[in-house]
Design a protein around this motif. Structure first.
Motif, short mmCIF file in Angstrom:
data_model
loop_
_atom_site.label_atom_id
_atom_site.label_comp_id
_atom_site.label_asym_id
_atom_site.label_seq_id
_atom_site.Cartn_x
_atom_site.Cartn_y
_atom_site.Cartn_z
N UNK A 119 -26.37 -0.84 68.72
CA UNK A 119 -27.22 -0.29 68.18
C UNK A 119 -28.72 -0.76 68.40
N UNK A 120 -29.65 0.10 68.15
CA UNK A 120 -31.10 -0.50 68.06
C UNK A 120 -31.18 -1.36 66.69
N UNK A 121 -31.83 -2.36 67.24
CA UNK A 121 -32.14 -3.54 66.23
C UNK A 121 -31.14 -4.76 66.26
N UNK A 122 -30.25 -4.62 67.46
CA UNK A 122 -29.72 -5.88 67.71
C UNK A 122 -30.19 -6.74 68.49
N UNK A 123 -30.06 -8.10 67.93
CA UNK A 123 -30.81 -9.36 68.61
C UNK A 123 -29.81 -10.09 69.05
N UNK A 124 -30.15 -10.98 70.34
CA UNK A 124 -29.41 -11.49 71.36
C UNK A 124 -29.72 -13.05 71.22
N UNK A 125 -28.83 -13.84 71.54
CA UNK A 125 -29.10 -15.58 71.57
C UNK A 125 -28.07 -15.71 72.65
N UNK A 126 -28.81 -16.00 73.78
CA UNK A 126 -27.80 -16.65 75.13
C UNK A 126 -28.13 -18.24 74.98
N UNK A 127 -26.94 -18.87 75.35
CA UNK A 127 -26.97 -20.36 75.57
C UNK A 127 -26.21 -20.72 76.65
N UNK A 128 -26.41 -21.63 77.50
CA UNK A 128 -25.48 -22.07 78.47
C UNK A 128 -25.28 -23.73 78.35
N UNK A 129 -24.13 -24.10 78.39
CA UNK A 129 -23.79 -25.46 78.23
C UNK A 129 -23.26 -25.97 79.56
N UNK A 130 -24.15 -27.23 80.03
CA UNK A 130 -23.80 -27.57 81.29
C UNK A 130 -22.54 -28.56 81.38
N UNK A 131 -22.35 -29.33 82.72
CA UNK A 131 -21.15 -29.80 83.12
C UNK A 131 -20.81 -31.11 82.13
N UNK A 132 -22.02 -31.58 81.45
CA UNK A 132 -22.08 -32.72 80.74
C UNK A 132 -21.88 -32.51 79.06
N UNK A 133 -21.76 -30.99 79.00
CA UNK A 133 -21.66 -30.62 77.58
C UNK A 133 -22.79 -30.28 76.78
N UNK A 134 -24.07 -30.71 77.44
CA UNK A 134 -25.29 -30.63 77.06
C UNK A 134 -25.70 -29.13 77.17
N UNK A 135 -26.63 -28.51 76.17
CA UNK A 135 -27.17 -27.11 76.43
C UNK A 135 -28.33 -27.26 77.69
N UNK A 136 -28.24 -26.46 78.37
CA UNK A 136 -29.34 -26.22 79.43
C UNK A 136 -30.56 -25.50 78.98
N UNK A 137 -31.53 -25.59 79.48
CA UNK A 137 -32.80 -24.86 79.27
C UNK A 137 -32.72 -23.29 79.64
N UNK A 138 -33.22 -22.54 78.93
CA UNK A 138 -33.14 -21.04 79.38
C UNK A 138 -34.81 -20.77 78.97
N UNK A 139 -35.20 -20.03 80.04
CA UNK A 139 -36.61 -19.72 79.83
C UNK A 139 -36.86 -18.63 78.48
N UNK A 140 -36.11 -17.48 78.60
CA UNK A 140 -36.06 -16.65 77.48
C UNK A 140 -34.82 -16.37 76.90
N UNK A 141 -34.31 -16.75 75.91
CA UNK A 141 -32.82 -16.68 75.57
C UNK A 141 -32.48 -15.50 74.59
N UNK A 142 -33.42 -14.74 74.36
CA UNK A 142 -33.53 -13.87 73.55
C UNK A 142 -33.43 -12.36 74.13
N UNK A 143 -33.38 -12.27 75.46
CA UNK A 143 -33.23 -10.91 75.99
C UNK A 143 -31.79 -10.28 76.04
N UNK A 144 -31.77 -8.98 76.39
CA UNK A 144 -30.67 -8.44 76.34
C UNK A 144 -29.82 -8.66 77.61
N UNK A 145 -30.24 -9.51 78.53
CA UNK A 145 -29.87 -9.91 79.72
C UNK A 145 -30.13 -11.46 79.98
N UNK A 146 -29.48 -12.29 80.85
CA UNK A 146 -29.75 -13.55 81.08
C UNK A 146 -29.53 -13.89 82.80
#
Length: 309
Positions: A53-80
């Motif tokens: 529904x309209x108004x839904x927000x998103x938060x993407x994250x990627x965890x690397x092979x070392x268990x640490x989060x990787x940098x995402x240029x814009x994590x709040x879009x509806x696509x990654x």
């Protein structure tokens, strides 16, 4: 939602009711993929959030092979859109939020080895000169395929070695492509790199003695005590203004950088002259030749005999 409490029976019973309003909010869907997946390293991969529904927000994250989060240029879009560089298991997570409700979904992404294919930038080469291309170093088992084509993309030469040697003949642009692949079936990854090769004409240096005298016993000769008039060429159907001419020995010639020159002094002994012709368009295209100017006349023969004795 109502709650009624009663006590007693019949006319002696008592009861009370309490009601509240319960508002059921929509919980957004976060399932962007049903299964874990495998992808090739160094390739862009795009994940899409499910429709909500309209108004839904998103938060993407990627965890690397070392268990640490990787940098995402814009994590709040509806696509990654993401490029996985490291080989191994990564985790991609999406949290979707609508009002006070949220849901989270994650998958594992197995990033597979992708062979390197960068062998050169665009370059210019000299015609009819063998050029060596080398595939970059990759894991053992990587297979290669070279393709050379004209700009119409029709292949004119192919090779499956990790090196390629080729002489470009026509004065046109060629496309050189390297395809590399590694793995099998569902762990198969390939990569491709192409460059444009511009071919410049290579000179074909030659020397002509303009004041040559025909002689049955001495070829390419001039009379004793004459200057030698030398004419240089870069090849058939060439324009001398496109090339640099360099004669040696320079100190013996009137203009050692002209296509046509002559000796400063009359010659009484044979001399070897060297001509180097270089393209002004591409200085790597160069050719050299030598020629001997011989002397015709009894004076030289007498002198030569004396020196020999």
């Amino acid at each position: 939602l109502s709650l009624t409490a009663s006590f007693g029976e019949g006319e002696n019973s008592c009861s009370d009711t309490y009601s509240i309003m319960v508002y059921v909010n929509e919980t957004p869907d976060a399932v962007f993929s049903d299964t874990d997946t495998s992808i090739c390293a160094d390739h862009e991969t795009i994940f899409y959030a499910p429709q909500n529904s309209e108004g839904t927000t998103y938060q993407w994250s990627v965890i690397g092979i070392d268990g640490e989060p990787l940098i995402i240029e814009d994590p709040n879009l509806d696509s990654l859109s993401f490029v996985f560089n490291d080989v191994g298991i990564h985790t991609v997570i999406l949290t979707a939020t609508l009002g006070n409700c949220s849901s989270t979904h994650s998958i594992d992404v197995d990033v597979l080895y992708t062979p390197d294919v960068f062998f050169s930038d665009d370059l210019g080469v000299c015609s009819n000169t063998p050029i060596d291309f080398y595939a970059p170093e990759n894991l053992e088992g990587t297979s290669y395929n070279w393709t050379i084509s004209l700009e119409d993309e029709v292949p004119i030469y192919t090779s499956d070695n990790d090196t390629l040697t080729y002489s470009f003949t026509n004065l046109v642009n060629y496309i050189v492509t390297l395809d590399a692949s590694y793995g099998q079936d569902d762990t198969f990854c390939e990569n491709e790199h192409s460059i444009t090769v511009t071919v410049f004409r290579s000179p074909e240096a030659s020397i002509e003695l303009l004041n040559i005298v025909e002689n049955d016993s001495i070829a390419n000769g001039i009379p004793y005590g004459n200057v030698a008039i030398l004419s240089g060429s870069a090849g058939a159907d060439t324009d001398t203004t496109d090339y640099v001419f360099q004669w040696e020995p320079a100190d013996l010639l009137v203009n050692p950088n002209a296509a046509i020159t002559q000796t400063k002094y009359p010659l009484i002994v044979p001399h070897i002259f060297t001509l180097t012709v270089t393209s002004k368009i591409n200085g790597e295209c160069q050719d050299s030749t030598q020629d001997t100017v011989r002397i015709i006349g009894n004076e030289y023969l007498i002198n030569d005999t004396i020196c020999d004795d």
